[in-house]
Design an enzyme around this catalytic site. Structure first.
Site, PDB file in Angstrom:
ATOM      1  N   SER A 142       0.843  -1.209   0.000  1.00 27.53           N
ATOM      2  CA  SER A 142       0.000   0.000   0.000  1.00 27.53           C
ATOM      3  C   SER A 142       0.867   1.244   0.000  1.00 27.53           C
ATOM      4  CB  SER A 142      -0.876   0.022   1.255  1.00 27.53           C
ATOM      5  OG  SER A 142      -1.357   1.321   1.512  1.00 27.53           O
ATOM      6  N   TYR A 155      -1.115  -1.029  10.417  1.00 29.57           N
ATOM      7  CA  TYR A 155      -1.291  -1.292   8.976  1.00 29.57           C
ATOM      8  C   TYR A 155      -0.091  -0.760   8.193  1.00 29.57           C
ATOM      9  CZ  TYR A 155      -3.648  -0.915   4.354  1.00 29.57           C
ATOM     10  OH  TYR A 155      -4.001  -1.007   3.029  1.00 29.57           O
ATOM     11  N   VAL A 188      -8.028   2.810  -4.751  1.00 32.15           N
ATOM     12  CA  VAL A 188      -8.775   1.859  -5.590  1.00 32.15           C
ATOM     13  C   VAL A 188     -10.148   1.628  -4.952  1.00 32.15           C
ATOM     14  CG1 VAL A 188      -8.695  -0.403  -6.720  1.00 32.15           C
ATOM     15  CG2 VAL A 188      -6.556   0.697  -6.025  1.00 32.15           C
TER      16      VAL A 188
HETATM   17  P1  NAP Z   1     -11.429  -5.672   0.413  1.00 37.86           P
HETATM   18  O1  NAP Z   1     -12.340  -5.041  -0.579  1.00 37.86           O
HETATM   19  O2  NAP Z   1     -11.817  -5.610   1.845  1.00 37.86           O
HETATM   20  O3  NAP Z   1     -11.129  -7.186   0.051  1.00 37.86           O
HETATM   21  C1  NAP Z   1     -10.317  -7.911   0.939  1.00 37.86           C
HETATM   22  C2  NAP Z   1     -10.363  -9.381   0.623  1.00 37.86           C
HETATM   23  O4  NAP Z   1      -9.594 -10.087   1.602  1.00 37.86           O
HETATM   24  C3  NAP Z   1     -11.737  -9.980   0.652  1.00 37.86           C
HETATM   25  O5  NAP Z   1     -11.789 -11.061  -0.251  1.00 37.86           O
HETATM   26  C4  NAP Z   1     -11.846 -10.498   2.102  1.00 37.86           C
HETATM   27  O6  NAP Z   1     -12.861 -11.459   2.167  1.00 37.86           O
HETATM   28  C5  NAP Z   1     -10.430 -11.046   2.297  1.00 37.86           C
HETATM   29  N1  NAP Z   1      -9.915 -11.113   3.666  1.00 37.86           N
HETATM   30  C6  NAP Z   1      -9.678 -10.065   4.499  1.00 37.86           C
HETATM   31  N2  NAP Z   1      -9.185 -10.513   5.669  1.00 37.86           N
HETATM   32  C7  NAP Z   1      -9.089 -11.864   5.563  1.00 37.86           C
HETATM   33  C8  NAP Z   1      -8.659 -12.888   6.443  1.00 37.86           C
HETATM   34  N3  NAP Z   1      -8.237 -12.632   7.682  1.00 37.86           N
HETATM   35  N4  NAP Z   1      -8.719 -14.172   6.015  1.00 37.86           N
HETATM   36  C9  NAP Z   1      -9.161 -14.470   4.775  1.00 37.86           C
HETATM   37  N5  NAP Z   1      -9.571 -13.527   3.901  1.00 37.86           N
HETATM   38  C10 NAP Z   1      -9.542 -12.250   4.291  1.00 37.86           C
HETATM   39  O7  NAP Z   1      -9.964  -4.999   0.308  1.00 37.86           O
HETATM   40  P2  NAP Z   1      -9.184  -4.341  -0.947  1.00 37.86           P
HETATM   41  O8  NAP Z   1      -9.401  -2.877  -0.925  1.00 37.86           O
HETATM   42  O9  NAP Z   1      -9.450  -5.109  -2.188  1.00 37.86           O
HETATM   43  O10 NAP Z   1      -7.689  -4.568  -0.450  1.00 37.86           O
HETATM   44  C11 NAP Z   1      -6.896  -5.659  -0.883  1.00 37.86           C
HETATM   45  C12 NAP Z   1      -5.437  -5.362  -0.565  1.00 37.86           C
HETATM   46  O11 NAP Z   1      -5.034  -4.161  -1.229  1.00 37.86           O
HETATM   47  C13 NAP Z   1      -5.152  -5.167   0.930  1.00 37.86           C
HETATM   48  O12 NAP Z   1      -3.923  -5.761   1.267  1.00 37.86           O
HETATM   49  C14 NAP Z   1      -5.055  -3.649   1.049  1.00 37.86           C
HETATM   50  O13 NAP Z   1      -4.222  -3.278   2.097  1.00 37.86           O
HETATM   51  C15 NAP Z   1      -4.432  -3.291  -0.294  1.00 37.86           C
HETATM   52  N6  NAP Z   1      -4.668  -1.882  -0.685  1.00 37.86           N
HETATM   53  C16 NAP Z   1      -5.906  -1.454  -1.082  1.00 37.86           C
HETATM   54  C17 NAP Z   1      -6.064  -0.112  -1.448  1.00 37.86           C
HETATM   55  C18 NAP Z   1      -7.383   0.435  -1.929  1.00 37.86           C
HETATM   56  O14 NAP Z   1      -7.437   1.629  -2.298  1.00 37.86           O
HETATM   57  N7  NAP Z   1      -8.452  -0.339  -1.959  1.00 37.86           N
HETATM   58  C19 NAP Z   1      -4.979   0.778  -1.399  1.00 37.86           C
HETATM   59  C20 NAP Z   1      -3.740   0.291  -0.976  1.00 37.86           C
HETATM   60  C21 NAP Z   1      -3.601  -1.042  -0.640  1.00 37.86           C
HETATM   61  P3  NAP Z   1     -13.694 -11.718   3.557  1.00 37.86           P
HETATM   62  O15 NAP Z   1     -14.023 -10.378   4.114  1.00 37.86           O
HETATM   63  O16 NAP Z   1     -14.850 -12.543   3.152  1.00 37.86           O
HETATM   64  O17 NAP Z   1     -12.736 -12.458   4.409  1.00 37.86           O
END
Ligand code: NAP
Length: 260
Positions: A142, A155, A188
């Site tokens: 991130s 985080y 994102v």
């Molecule tokens: P999201 O929409 O919350 O999706 C997260 C995914 O991970 C879901 O499939 C969730 O499913 C699963 N998950 C979370 N904790 C888990 C656990 N303990 N065990 C198993 N599955 C788990 O998040 P996202 O925004 O796509 O983020 C994905 C990654 O990108 C993360 O590492 C985040 O830090 C990084 N990121 C995102 C952004 C952004 O702008 N969105 C920016 C920088 C970095 P369940 O809830 O069903 O478990």
């Protein structure tokens, strides 16, 4: 361009929705076999049904990566079913807002553990299989690792450590021809992002103020744009790319934001 992913097996942690969901779909489109992990059974099974209806082979494994034994089980069940692992995408994580002022030492330790430990565990348990296929690892980090955000020490620390581990593993695994790279997203729109946005009094105003500062086209990065980079890094089209941090962010971290 044929990415040569056909019939290859890729594990995506948090692959049921958001960025991970887009990576799962992108692998399937390329003819690869996604093995995707998430806690919520309904979300996972809905995606499995979607992929199945499109004629894609896939496997959904329900589990909480923060519970001891889950990572080992994911690697084992994948090998039992497919007998190979060609790539690992460490992606599951949550910006849980444990800061210096709004947390305590126990909260901090838990936040670092929840966002970091399973990245190591998954790589550890997939390693023998990845050696056989000369596979590839992609860690989703991130921007907070580099820019900070304020109020989210655990985080940010975990995300920084993921970048350090990317280089560390890239070096350690040179001898096995296993490549390790990181993708660094900034803004994102995903279910996680939406729930963060909803904590503001005026989410619409907040998102407007954010996209104004994204240099390229003043817009959010789509999850598909992150996924396209992930499948490239998993494929042999990136065969001499290792130890890299790819910023898929419309120039958010590195370009002069005063110009936008
Ligand atoms: P999201 O929409 O919350 O999706 C997260 C995914 O991970 C879901 O499939 C969730 O499913 C699963 N998950 C979370 N904790 C888990 C656990 N303990 N065990 C198993 N599955 C788990 O998040 P996202 O925004 O796509 O983020 C994905 C990654 O990108 C993360 O590492 C985040 O830090 C990084 N990121 C995102 C952004 C952004 O702008 N969105 C920016 C920088 C970095 P369940 O809830 O069903 O478990």
């Amino acid at each position: 361009m044929d990415l040569n992913l056909k019939n290859k097996v890729f594990i995506i942690t948090g692959g049921t929705k958001g960025i991970g969901g887009a990576i799962t779909r992108a692998i399937a489109v390329e003819g690869g076999i996604p093995v995707f992990v998430g806690r919520n059974k309904e979300t996972g099974e809905a995606l499995l049904k979607e992929l199945d209806s499109q004629g894609n082979e896939a496997l959904y494994l329900q589990g909480d990566l923060n519970i001891k034994g889950t990572s080992e089980k994911i690697a084992r069940l994948t090998l039992e079913k497919f007998n190979r692992i060609d790539g690992l995408i460490n992606n599951a994580g949550r910006n849980d807002g444990v800061g210096l002022e709004n947390g305590n030492t126990d909260d901090f330790a838990k936040s670092v553990f929840n966002n970091l430990n399973h990245y190591y565990e998954m790589a550890h348990y997939c390693l023998d299989a990845l050696k056989k296929t000369k596979g590839s690892i992609v860690n989703i980090s991130s921007k907070t690792a580099l820019t900070g955000q304020g109020g989210t020490s655990g985080y940010a620390a975990a995300k920084g450590a993921q970048l350090a581990l990317t280089r560390e593993w890239a070096v350690e695994l040179l001898k096995y021809h296993i490549r390790v790279n990181a993708i660094v997203p900034s803004e994102v729109m995903t279910p996680l992002y939406e729930s963060w946005l909803s904590t503001f009094e005026n989410p619409e105003e907040k998102i407007k103020s954010i996209v104004e500062k994204i240099p390229f086209e003043n817009r959010m990065t789509s999850k598909e744009e992150i996924a396209n980079t992930a499948v490239f890094l998993l494929s042999d089209k990136s065969s001499h790319t290792t130890g890299q941090q790819l910023f898929i962010d419309g120039g958010y971290v590195h370009l002069d934001r005063a110009i936008s």
